[in-house]
Write an enzyme that holds these catalytic residues in place. Sequence first.
Site, short mmCIF file in Angstrom:
data_model
loop_
_atom_site.label_atom_id
_atom_site.label_comp_id
_atom_site.label_asym_id
_atom_site.label_seq_id
_atom_site.Cartn_x
_atom_site.Cartn_y
_atom_site.Cartn_z
N HIS A 1 30.07 71.77 24.79
CA HIS A 1 28.79 72.62 23.97
C HIS A 1 28.39 73.47 25.16
O HIS A 1 27.80 74.65 24.91
CB HIS A 1 27.78 71.83 23.26
CG HIS A 1 28.26 71.47 22.01
ND1 HIS A 1 27.37 71.56 20.78
CD2 HIS A 1 29.34 71.27 21.28
CE1 HIS A 1 28.14 71.13 19.70
NE2 HIS A 1 28.92 70.78 19.96
N ASP A 2 28.43 73.06 26.27
CA ASP A 2 27.86 73.80 27.39
C ASP A 2 28.99 74.90 27.73
O ASP A 2 28.67 76.09 28.07
CB ASP A 2 27.60 72.80 28.71
CG ASP A 2 27.37 73.74 29.92
OD1 ASP A 2 26.12 74.58 29.75
OD2 ASP A 2 27.58 73.22 31.08
N SER B 1 23.66 75.42 30.99
CA SER B 1 22.55 75.98 30.35
C SER B 1 22.26 75.08 29.27
O SER B 1 20.99 74.91 28.72
CB SER B 1 22.89 77.22 29.70
OG SER B 1 24.22 77.24 29.22
N HIS C 1 37.99 64.73 19.63
CA HIS C 1 37.17 64.07 18.49
C HIS C 1 37.70 62.56 18.20
O HIS C 1 37.08 61.90 17.81
CB HIS C 1 37.14 64.88 17.17
CG HIS C 1 36.22 65.82 16.87
ND1 HIS C 1 36.44 66.71 16.05
CD2 HIS C 1 35.27 66.07 17.73
CE1 HIS C 1 35.33 67.57 16.07
NE2 HIS C 1 34.61 67.30 17.22
N THR C 2 38.82 62.35 19.26
CA THR C 2 38.97 60.78 19.33
C THR C 2 37.91 59.82 19.93
O THR C 2 37.93 58.78 19.55
CB THR C 2 40.38 60.66 20.19
OG1 THR C 2 40.97 59.37 20.24
CG2 THR C 2 39.90 60.95 21.62
N ASP D 1 42.12 58.05 22.83
CA ASP D 1 43.53 57.82 22.80
C ASP D 1 44.00 58.87 22.01
O ASP D 1 43.52 59.82 21.87
CB ASP D 1 44.10 56.35 22.16
CG ASP D 1 42.96 55.92 20.93
OD1 ASP D 1 42.48 56.97 20.33
OD2 ASP D 1 42.73 54.86 20.70
N GLY E 1 30.30 79.68 29.42
CA GLY E 1 30.77 79.08 30.58
C GLY E 1 29.89 77.57 31.03
O GLY E 1 29.00 77.22 30.66
N PRO F 1 32.11 76.47 17.39
CA PRO F 1 32.94 76.16 16.26
C PRO F 1 32.10 75.46 15.35
O PRO F 1 31.30 74.39 15.73
CB PRO F 1 34.12 75.68 16.90
CG PRO F 1 34.09 75.79 18.17
CD PRO F 1 32.85 76.01 18.82
N ASP G 1 37.69 58.13 14.27
CA ASP G 1 39.07 57.48 14.09
C ASP G 1 38.69 56.06 14.32
O ASP G 1 37.59 55.60 14.41
CB ASP G 1 40.17 57.94 14.91
CG ASP G 1 39.90 57.97 16.45
OD1 ASP G 1 39.40 56.91 16.83
OD2 ASP G 1 40.50 58.46 17.17
#
Length: 301
Positions: free
Chosen positions: A64-65, A74, A172-173, A229, A70, A142, A222
């Site tokens: 998110h930073d 922030s 997102h693992t 993983d 970049g 996103p 998961d």
Amino acid sequence: MICDWYITALFLLILQAISWSNGLSMDYYAFSCPSAESMVMNTVFQALNKDPTLAAGLLRMHFHDCFIQGCDGSVLIDSTKDNTAEKDSPANLSLRGFEIIDDAKNLLEDWCPGMAGGPAYDIPTGRKDGRRSRIEDTINLPQPSFNASSLIRIFGQHGFSAQEMVVLSGGHTLGVARCSSFKNRLSQFDPTHQQDPSLDPSFAKFLSQKCLAGDNTAVAFDASPNIFDNNYFNTIQRGAGLLFSDQALFNSPMIRGLVNLYSMDRALFSFDFQQALVKMGLLDVKEDDEGEIRLNCHRIN
């Protein structure tokens, strides 16, 4: 002392701690503060020993930073009466791990106060901190409702290929999502819409039961939310992607092959993820007067 470095360094050290033995080397401060990496690593290990779920928190904060102007720290800046900062965006209210960065910052300031100097931009660590942090900029993150085309487009705006988008989504693992981020996929909570047909029926039933407890209920992406993983890719193959944007990776014929590839090859996923993270760390680097070395990570000098 550069605040954005803590997000990048802490995250990379976390990945080393939980999964990799060949993580990136950050030697920018080898001469100005030789013990910097060991102090940061000790801070990370102590925090993870107390709460392993913070690995996911730092991963999310790092993304998110970096995705907003970049990797410039922030997202660490607090809001003021004249400006609502990124940190207070609805997309960032659930970010965690700020206290780890504060602990590392305080420790390093004690041992190496005002650390700076040398060429800063030819290696992943060493960029300056940004001076801008505005809530309206987070619209460029996103969204969990994005389909594959939208994900490819928004990542492409930052110079990432579809392959790099898929591998970064594999982050997102680690971690969890709240029911508020995905309950619109369940007809139980939105009778005016059909249940998302891409959801495995048994998984949809599981989510419906979990979310009866409220919007803030956490569900893991998961089965191994504290281990880096490739289970995430196996999960979306089964129609059990938690967010619409997760399942969209497998629903798209254009990128489904990448999901299948990473589901079979954990080593390749780990390698490609490292490469994509290094590239993310080089987004919109602040040079010279474009940035500063923030004295307090939460405030612009």
